[in-house]
Design a protein around this motif. Structure first.
Motif, short mmCIF file in Angstrom:
data_model
loop_
_atom_site.label_atom_id
_atom_site.label_comp_id
_atom_site.label_asym_id
_atom_site.label_seq_id
_atom_site.Cartn_x
_atom_site.Cartn_y
_atom_site.Cartn_z
N ASN A 1 -1.40 3.23 -4.42
CA ASN A 1 -0.94 3.98 -3.25
C ASN A 1 -1.48 5.40 -3.26
OD1 ASN A 1 0.87 2.51 -1.37
ND2 ASN A 1 2.01 2.05 -3.22
N ILE B 1 0.18 -2.73 2.98
CA ILE B 1 0.21 -1.51 2.16
C ILE B 1 -1.04 -0.67 2.38
CG2 ILE B 1 0.15 -0.62 -0.22
CD1 ILE B 1 1.88 -3.05 -1.02
N ASN C 1 -1.13 3.02 4.27
CA ASN C 1 -1.64 4.19 3.56
C ASN C 1 -2.74 4.89 4.35
OD1 ASN C 1 -0.75 4.87 0.68
ND2 ASN C 1 -0.81 2.63 0.59
N LEU D 1 6.43 3.46 3.63
CA LEU D 1 5.44 3.01 2.65
C LEU D 1 6.11 2.56 1.36
CD1 LEU D 1 2.53 2.66 1.69
CD2 LEU D 1 2.51 5.09 1.09
N THR E 1 6.04 -1.28 -0.04
CA THR E 1 5.42 -1.49 -1.36
C THR E 1 6.34 -2.23 -2.32
OG1 THR E 1 4.06 0.51 -1.12
CG2 THR E 1 4.32 -0.37 -3.34
#
Length: 425
Positions: free
Chosen positions: A319, A359, A363, A406, A410
């Protein structure tokens, strides 16, 4: 070692300002020729990279989004949402979010949302006395919902590069997109309570009904696209064609807001954007082939798991890497470069490819709001006339709900995977 030098060389060319596609193509061509590989491989990989039926969805979704921005479709959607939330404190802020969610089911591109619907949203918030920073900041944050809720151009690219079902990716992004909208709404509620924001009016069924009737055909667009995909009526590519055709019919026949000149301008702009994206995909196909044959992903995975075998730490590191890359690199380019390297690592760590797609896209969408690249920031600064400094400062508070989304996506796999597993995608 040689592949590592290729990655460094491509990175340096991008930093020096050479276009991403040119950087990848030039670096990869030189690598192939110096490595003694037959030169025919270059054309084979670049041509085969874009010789794909799923990639046909890209020009049609771009065309659909541009047609909607050039006709009265987005205006009608925004008017309906504003009448629906007039009763709430800071109601126009909720309208901003809801309108972006609806538009997300049409274009699948953050820049299209920011450049088209964003201008309407900012003007409406200004007219009601909201400051430029709040108006631009919320509009920027809500615009990145688009690439999560189907259809989604970044998801198409990820699915193609990573050999992941695009239909499954589309469905996997639906609930995370709604979660993002709810997190932004929670932030708006806190701001409304703290600053005692006004209501825009009273809720009236007659007013809502009138605006709904005017927007009804426009509101059918996301239902046709998303419902068609979820119901197995359309493939994503066929849904893109249906969306473009429907938008054209609405603009030309029903609303009569599109002239021949408008259609020509929209078609030309869509063709230019498509060519740019496909050039990146073509160059990235050769680059990804080198990464695969040189076992870069395997070596990177081994190094990362040699450092730690803790899945949480690995996901945090991935990430962090994606957030940093998103600040400097266009999302499409980042997906084409990093997917062949990071996807095998994520799968080895037990992450479902569809979840990892969400994900990665999330990002990189946050990266669209982050300087120095921050394409959405530049677009909104341009359409609103607000300085880049105030645009950035206005966006910063809304990073909190985006990063919270996020974190949820995740570490709570069910948010991404429950719906596609339920529907059998």
């Amino acid at each position: 070692m040689a592949a590592g030098l290729l990655i460094v060389a491509v990175t340096m060319m991008i930093v020096l300002g050479i276009p991403v596609a040119v950087s990848m193509a030039l670096g990869s061509v030189v690598f192939v020729l110096l490595n003694g590989t037959p030169s025919v491989v270059i054309m084979h990989q670049m041509v085969s990279g874009i010789d794909s039926f799923p990639l046909l969805a890209i020009p049609f979704f771009i065309l659909a989004g541009n047609l909607m921005n050039s006709s009265a479709i987005t205006d009608r959607i925004f008017d309906f949402a504003s009448k629906l939330f007039a009763w709430a404190r800071g109601g126009i802020c909720y309208v901003n979010i809801v309108a972006s969610v609806i538009f997300a089911g049409m274009s699948g591109a953050a820049v299209a949302d920011a450049g088209g619907l964003g201008a309407i949203e900012i003007k409406a918030m200004r007219d009601r006395g909201y400051g430029d920073r709040v108006s631009v900041g919320l509009t920027a944050a809500s615009s990145i919902i688009g690439p999560l809720i189907p259809p989604s151009l970044p998801m198409i690219i990820f699915g193609f590069v990573g050999d992941v079902s695009i239909g499954r990716l589309f469905v996997a992004g639906f609930i995370p997109g709604i979660v993002m909208a709810l997190c932004l709404a929670a932030m708006v509620r806190w701001i409304a309570h703290k600053h005692d924001l006004p209501r825009d009016g009273d809720f009236a069924w007659s007013t809502v009904g009138t605006s709904f009737n005017k927007a009804f055909l426009s509101l059918l667009t996301p239902i046709i696209i998303v419902g068609g995909i979820l119901g197995g009526i359309f493939t994503p590519t066929e849904a893109a064609i249906a969306a473009a055709a429907y938008a054209l019919v609405l603009g030309v026949v029903v609303y009569r807001t599109l002239s021949f000149k408008d259609i020509w301008d929209v078609s030309r702009a869509s063709a230019e954007m498509t060519a740019s994206i496909l050039f990146i995909v073509s160059a990235a196909s050769l680059f990804a082939w080198i990464i695969k044959t040189e076992r870069v992903a395997y070596d990177f995975s081994a190094a990362l798991f040699g450092f730690t075998d803790n899945v949480i730490v690995i996901l945090l590191l991935i990430n962090l890497l994606l957030l940093i890359v998103g600040c400097f690199l266009d999302a499409i380019a980042a997906i084409t470069i990093l997917t062949p390297i990071l996807l095998p690592v994520a799968v080895a760590a037990g992450v479902d490819p569809a979840q990892f797609g969400v994900i990665m896209v999330l990002n990189l969408m946050i990266g669209l709001l982050s300087p120095p690249l921050g394409i959405v920031l530049y677009v909104l600064s341009s359409v609103s006339g607000v300085s880049m400094r105030d645009t950035i400062l206005g966006t910063l508070p809304f990073m909190i709900p985006l990063l919270a989304t996020l974190f949820i996506v995740t570490f709570v796999p069910a948010v991404s995977l429950w719906l596609p597993n339920l529907l059998g995608f």
